[in-house]
Enzyme design. Sequence first.
Site, mmCIF file in Angstrom:
data_model
loop_
_atom_site.group_PDB
_atom_site.id
_atom_site.type_symbol
_atom_site.label_atom_id
_atom_site.label_comp_id
_atom_site.label_asym_id
_atom_site.label_seq_id
_atom_site.Cartn_x
_atom_site.Cartn_y
_atom_site.Cartn_z
ATOM 1 N N GLY A 126 0.819 -1.225 -0.197
ATOM 2 C CA GLY A 126 -0.139 -0.393 -0.076
ATOM 3 C C GLY A 126 1.033 1.172 0.070
ATOM 4 N N ASP A 176 2.573 -1.968 -13.397
ATOM 5 C CA ASP A 176 2.630 -2.431 -12.934
ATOM 6 C C ASP A 176 3.643 -3.563 -12.689
ATOM 7 O OD1 ASP A 176 2.346 -0.158 -11.458
ATOM 8 O OD2 ASP A 176 1.236 -1.012 -11.197
ATOM 9 N N TYR A 228 -9.469 7.450 -8.441
ATOM 10 C CA TYR A 228 -8.709 6.544 -9.511
ATOM 11 C C TYR A 228 -9.762 6.467 -11.194
ATOM 12 C CZ TYR A 228 -5.617 3.392 -12.468
ATOM 13 O OH TYR A 228 -5.397 2.614 -13.605
#
Length: 389
Positions: A126, A176, A228
């Site tokens: 996180g 990612d 987001y």
Amino acid sequence: MNHVTDAVIKAFTELYGAEPDGVWAAPGRVNLIGEYTDFNDGFVMPLALPHTAVAAVARRDDGVLRLHSADVDGGIVQLRADELAPLGSGSGGWAAYPAGVVWALREAGHAVGGADIHLTSTVPTGAGLSSSAALEVVTALALNDLYDLGLSGDRLAVVAQRAENAFVGVPCGIMDQTAAACCTEGHALYLDTRDLTRRQVPFDLAAHGLELLVVDTRVKHALGDGAYAERREGCEAGARALGVAALRDVPYAGLRAALESLGDERIRRYVRHVVSENHRVEQVIGLLDGADPRAVGPLLTEGHVSLRDDLRVSCEELDLVVESANAAGALGARMTGGGFGGSAIVLVESSASASDTVTKSIETAFAATSRTAPRIFRAIPARGAHRVA
Ligand code: ADP
Ligand code: MG
């Protein structure tokens, strides 16, 4: 083999009563530049961190999937590979990440059965450093090897992204997972998220007397999750209004005209961020290919200002890092990752005095506002996912 590998093998053996078939690792990442561009078919430039998720895994041919993390209480999670089904947004707990990879591989037509998996990770969770992708990619690579799937790193990244999007229920882009799968030591990875072409860009800061610091603010504001999706929707609305498939198709030279044609102030801000950010990635590539990596610094700060003022995804803590670092002589700084907390990066001269002055300035700024001390470390570009034993 090192002591981490030995410890993981030992833990696996105690847990499951037999030795694993192998041990694999996949790293966390920081993104140098190119933020909120990957769902706009744009450019990104992550580098892998030395922090990794490590998995000891044994193949099972009875279809049983057993999952364990050393970093989470709660023991072994047992499932059946052929009964996996997406649970919807975020309700599956940590095991949804590795289970989602098994599901996504099977969905893509690969004959993956069961496995015993024991995981542990040094990627802070996180913190915007992508511990989730590290977990997915290490699982995908282990299964790729154990089931002889022959998939390349970029294919594994796509599978891992599908696991996170469709099984875990998080609408992330492809950056990612590609970073965790495809980065190489000493390089930043330039990735075109439209066609997934990529290039390893030499990123030897030490040779230029520079350092990249990662500053984990250790805060995560809940606001981030909904924001987001809202930014993503806003960018898509911008692309529709401009008549392009994605904001990547708006050239930087055409930005002013594009902005003048948009009526909605919010959409205008989002478009300005994405188009200028893609341009910054291209500028950074030019500087790293050339001889002037110091000039990357101001582009990082420009990117931060754009994320703060146009996309509005920063927060007080991230702004504090950037302001206190730059005030103490950093070459530039910006938030990295999704924002609303998580981490920032800071480019500094590597002389002890410069780097210490900047570090102290950030720590003092946090202490003066009674915040938890940030975690600060140096980013040295590491390798992507690989087998370790
Ligand atoms: P980030 O990817 O930025 O670290 P995410 O919220 O996307 O943050 O992913 C964090 C989640 O990934 C954790 O809440 C947990 O479910 C899972 N995770 C990460 N590392 C581990 C670990 N070592 N063991 C178990 N679960 C982990
Ligand atoms: Mg994540």
